[in-house]
Every structure is written in structure tokens, then in C-alpha cells.
Design an enzyme around this catalytic site. Structure first.
Site, short mmCIF file in Angstrom:
data_model
loop_
_atom_site.label_atom_id
_atom_site.label_comp_id
_atom_site.label_asym_id
_atom_site.label_seq_id
_atom_site.Cartn_x
_atom_site.Cartn_y
_atom_site.Cartn_z
N HIS A 100 0.81 -1.21 0.00
CA HIS A 100 0.00 0.00 0.00
C HIS A 100 0.85 1.27 0.00
O HIS A 100 0.35 2.36 0.27
CB HIS A 100 -0.94 0.01 1.21
CG HIS A 100 -2.25 0.68 0.94
ND1 HIS A 100 -2.54 1.97 1.30
CD2 HIS A 100 -3.36 0.25 0.31
CE1 HIS A 100 -3.76 2.30 0.94
NE2 HIS A 100 -4.29 1.27 0.35
N ASP A 161 -7.55 4.23 8.93
CA ASP A 161 -8.89 4.21 8.32
C ASP A 161 -9.13 2.94 7.52
O ASP A 161 -10.26 2.48 7.40
CB ASP A 161 -9.07 5.43 7.42
CG ASP A 161 -9.20 6.73 8.20
OD1 ASP A 161 -9.63 6.68 9.36
OD2 ASP A 161 -8.85 7.78 7.65
N GLU A 272 -12.96 12.80 12.98
CA GLU A 272 -12.26 13.17 11.75
C GLU A 272 -13.05 14.23 11.01
O GLU A 272 -14.28 14.28 11.10
CB GLU A 272 -12.06 11.96 10.82
CG GLU A 272 -10.95 11.03 11.24
CD GLU A 272 -10.56 10.03 10.15
OE1 GLU A 272 -9.70 9.18 10.43
OE2 GLU A 272 -11.10 10.09 9.03
#
Length: 522
Positions: A100, A161, A272
Site C-alpha cells: 500500500h 482508516d 475526523e
């Protein structure tokens, strides 16, 4: 068997439109030496093209081989083998989790990729008690950690997240999300690590034992060792989550309310913020999974052509605590200055909330929109500069809707351990700002070129205006830029590199240190 010409051609074509491809033809003597190593796992030499790609899809470097480790000893043996080849060998090693990274950080041109997800030699061990924790492989996905610990009514305190990332990958950066204001990043919730250094030595380390290596590896961008095991602090896990979204039209109210919430003793469990630029039908989109507090007002809300700010919050609870949760949520919402008609909420399981991004991934994959370039830019902005930053970026640089979420939320500096390698702004409160763009087009506003140009304008403005910005998941091209990033901590970073990876074998894709090039023969 070395990678085929077809594989090299495939990679060239894949990254010809906006990306950078680096191809090193493997040294046959190097490949032969790897064949001779005695391992519990195995090497791949022919099917290595997937290890030359990552989530960012902006660069590609073909490795010589991929190690599928059957044990931690396999990793140590491989790294030690490379170390013993000496300073004149160009061979390097990169640990790859779920791939990632954004700019080739988990790649190694002509080197060895270690597929960390293959390292499943031991089951996760969950330890309950007064100070519960879980021992897990560095190649374990956080989603698997969640499912395993939840069986015991426990869960890690701090998250990212997106949970389909490996433990070693996020701990090498920091690991941030909406719980960071309360618990700090994931690297602030680690009790112990097992690490293979750039010499091929295996160390167990903690704040009390081999502490310099422990703190070096946390947020260390893979420069000092490969995290093969981590001991993660746990807490009691709730069953349910009240998930709330509201909108603001005023940036000052939006930021002040967030700052109030992260400083309060009794507050939400996750906080957030998002910036929404020129988007239509926002509340209609929310209706598919959220309930409006006032359906009539919500139906009359117009968002066209406006810059809006979304505050997303959750409150954890168990079913028998629902009434108390309702009262706490109402008390907190009463203190906020959001647009009244924009209040939406829903109740979901704790696991469903934490794994929320994966459902979006499934939809994007079905449309062929997941494996596109992702020219992300992640910044940390001091509280004192956030208004100056916002006026320029959201008022002048980004005039159209961004092709991806824009995150903007504050965290508390005291929750971060300054002994780790991660670099943050020097203010008690700073903002995490993420421009999570996708670039599915080869030209125009949704292209890699256009998005990178906007990113560069944001960085250039921040530098000229003295914003005091730091990059999260940093990407620089020169030693001077890295020195500026680390500032006074550069000397410590270099000292630790010389101590734990003196030949600069590990994580070459970060571009911080460069292994000596093999001298050309006459």
C-alpha cells in the site's frame, strides 16, 4: 529463472502514462547464491512483477527475487547473506506488506522483496488481564488482528482508516485515524517488537530492552530493521457504534469545534474532518446508509458550488448502555455549531465501522477503479497555520471538486512519543491533512500530471508561507530535502542507520540512503 522480457514490457506499458519504471537486469551470480540458501520458505525468481507495483501506481521497480519466508530465520538468513556480500554489492532488500505504499517505498530495483504476508508461522496470541495485548506477525493484516482480538472482547486502541494493511507497514510510518487524538498513533501503542536488522541479526526490543532500536523502528520508514513481530496494547471492545456526520459552512467554527472536542475529557471516541469542494447532492448520498435527524430540512439543503466541511464522529457503546450513549451524544452535539439540517447518524457494529473503507474498495474494484494511480499528499499542519493554509489551498489552489477525499482533523502532540523516528510539527495541536486523490485519466483534471501539479503547488505555498508543514508518508528526492524534513533529528536518524543498517541494505525505495554502486570494471 529470471523475469521474462514480456514481464518487463508489461510493466513498461503499465507505467508509461504518468509513472516511472526502473528495470535492473538481475545478476545471475546473485540469483545462484540465493538458490543455495537453506530456508523454511522459498524464493520466486520468475513471477516477480506484482512485487514491482504498489497502491500508488506511480513508479515501478522490478526486483531480482521475491522471498516467501517460512520463518523469521528465513528473513535473517537472507538479510545476513546480502550484508556479507559487502559494500560493493548493489543488492538491497525491501519488506513488502500489503503493497500500500504510494511512491515505490516497498520496492527494490534489482533487489529482494520479502513478502511479509507469507510470514504466518505462529498464530496470534491474545493475552487478557489488567494490561491486555496481542502478539502478532509483522506481516499480519490489521483486519485479522481485529477479528482475532474481538473474540476475547478486546481490540487495539488506535487504528488506520483502512485495515487491510500489515502491522509492520503501519508501524514503520505511524498509523493514524480518528482515534489518534485520544490514544496517539499506532506506534504509541506498542509494547514490544521483534526486528531483523540490516546486519541480519534478530532482536527483541521494547522501551526497556534494546530501546534505541525499538524507538528507531517505530516510524522509521523501514530504515533500521524489518518488523517481524509486534506486541500491541488492547482495550475492551464495544459491540456498537453511533456514527454521526454533520456539515459546516464556516471553517473557523469547524476547526474550533474539533479542537474543543479533542481537548475535552468526555468526548467522542473517533473524530475526523473532511473538506468538500463543489460537490452536489451530499446529503442525498448520505441517505443510503445514514438517517437524517430532520428529513424535511435535509431535503431542502443545497450544496452546489460551496466549500463545506464535514465532521465525522462516533460514540462506542454496548446495547445495555444505549440510553446513556444517547444522552452523552446529545450533550456533545449541543455544544457544536454545525448546520442543523445536516445532522445524520446511524448505528453499526464496531467491526463494521472500523472496516468501513473496505466496502468502498469492493465497489471500486468492481468498477476497475481501485488499481489506478493514487497521487496522494499527506501533510501535518500546525494549528497556528491551519487558517492560512486553508485560505490558500481551498480558496485558490483547489477550485474544483477533488477526485478523492480530503481529510482535515486535529490531534494532540502529547500523545506522540518523541523518541520514535516519526517527525511531527512542534506545536501542541496539529492537523492531519490528506489529499487522497485518484487519477484514472491520462489527461485532464483527473490525470496524474494535473494532480501532482496541484500537490506541488500546495507544497510550494506551504514552504514559502512558512506554514511549518511536515509530510506524513514523506517523499523526497534529495538528501537536502530529507535533512530539512528531519531538521535537528537528522543526526540521530543517521546515527541509527549506521548502527543498524550500515550498508544501507534495507528499504531502498524510500530514497533516503543509497547503497554504494558497484564500480565499473575497465
Amino acid at each position: 529463472m529470471k523475469p521474462s522480457v514480456l514481464q518487463y514490457l508489461k510493466l513498461f506499458l503499465l507505467f508509461a502514462f504518468g509513472g516511472v519504471t526502473t528495470v535492473h537486469v538481475p545478476d545471475q551470480d546473485v540469483l545462484a547464491s540465493l538458490h543455495k540458501l537453506h530456508l523454511d520458505g522459498h524464493f520466486s525468481f520468475s513471477d516477480v512483477s506484482t512485487a514491482a507495483q504498489d497502491f500508488g501506481n506511480l513508479s515501478s521497480s522490478m526486483p531480482a527475487a521475491v522471498l516467501h519466508p517460512g520463518s523469521v530465520d528465513d528473513i535473517a538468513t537472507t538479510v545476513r547473506h546480502v550484508f556479507l556480500r559487502g559494500e560493493h554489492s548493489t543488492l538491497t532488500v525491501a519488506a513488502r506488506g500489503h503493497g500500500h505504499s504510494l511512491r515505490g517505498q516497498c520496492q527494490a530495483a534489482g533487489g529482494i522483496i520479502i513478502k511479509m504476508e507469507s510470514l504466518q508461522t505462529a498464530r496470534m496470541q491474545v493475552h487478557s488481564g489488567a494490561s491486555p495485548y496481542v502478539d502478532a506477525s509483522g506481516g499480519e493484516l490489521w483486519i485479522n488482528v481485529l477479528h482475532e482480538t474481538f473474540k476475547y472482547g478486546l481490540a487495539p486502541k488506535s487504528w488506520t482508516d483502512y485495515l487491510h494493511l500489515t502491522i509492520g507497514g503501519t508501524l514503520s510510518n505511524a498509523g493514524v485515524s480518528g482515534q489518534t487524538f485520544r490514544h496517539g498513533p499506532q506506534i504509541s501503542n506498542v509494547k514490544e517488537l521483534e526486528i531483523v536488522t540490516g546486519r541480519g541479526d534478530i532482536f527483541t526490543c521494547s522501551p526497556e530492552k534494546n530501546s534505541d532500536l525499538f524507538h528507531a523502528a517505530l516510524g522509521g520508514l523501514g530504515q533500521f530493521g524489518i518488523i517481524t513481530r509486534a506486541r500491541i496494547a488492547l482495550e475492551p471492545a464495544p459491540n456498537m457504534v453511533r456514527w454521526i456526520k454533520v456539515l459546516y459552512s464556516d471553517f473557523t467554527s469547524f476547526t474550533e469545534d474539533q479542537e474543543m472536542l479533542i481537548s475535552a475529557e468526555r468526548t467522542f471516541d473517533y473524530i475526523e474532518g473532511f473538506v468538500i469542494i463543489n460537490r452536489t447532492g451530499i446529503l442525498n448520498n448520505w441517505r443510503s446508509s445514514f438517517n437524517p435527524q430532520d428529513p424535511v430540512w435535509a431535503s431542502q439543503f443545497e450544496s452546489d458550488g460551496r466549500v463545506l466541511f464535514c465532521l465525522e464522529m462516533t460514540k462506542n457503546y454496548n446495547p445495555d448502555e444505549a440510553d446513556n450513549m444517547e444522552q452523552e451524544v446529545n450533550n456533545l452535539l449541543y455544544q457544536l455549531r454545525y448546520i442543523p439540517s445536516s445532522l445524520f447518524h446511524t448505528d453499526v457494529s464496531y467491526i463494521e465501522f472500523l472496516d468501513r473503507v473496505h466496502s468502498s474498495e469492493v465497489k471500486l474494484r468492481a468498477k476497475g477503479m481501485w488499481e489506478v494511480p493514487h497521487p496522494w499528499l499527506n501533510l501535518m499542519i500546525p494549528k497556528s497555520s491551519i487558517h492560512t493554509f486553508a485560505r490558500e489551498v481551498f480558496g485558490k489552489i483547489l477550485k474544483d471538486s477533488n477526485n478523492g477525499p480530503i481529510l482535515l482533523y486535529p490531534v494532540n502532540k502529547f500523545r506522540w512519543d518523541n523518541r520514535t523516528s516519526v517527525v511531527i510539527p512542534d506545536e501542541e495541536v496539529f492537523y492531519l491533512v490528506g489529499f487522497l486523490s485518484s487519477a484514472p485519466s491520462s489527461s485532464g483534471p483527473y490525470s496524474v500530471e494535473h494532480t501532482l501539479n496541484l500537490n506541488n503547488r500546495i507544497i510550494e505555498f506551504s514552504d514559502k508561507a512558512g506554514i511549518g508543514m511536515k509530510q506524513y508518508l514523506p517523499n523526497y528526492n534529495t538528501e537536502q530535502e530529507w535533512k530539512a524534513h528531519f531538521e535537528a533529528r537528522w543526526e540521530t536518524f543517521v546515527r541509527r542507520k549506521n548502527a543498524y543498517d550500515p550498508l544501507a541494505i534495507l528499504a531502498p525505495g524510500q530514497g533516503i540512503f543509497h547503497k554504494a554502486l558497484l564500480p565499473l570494471s575497465s
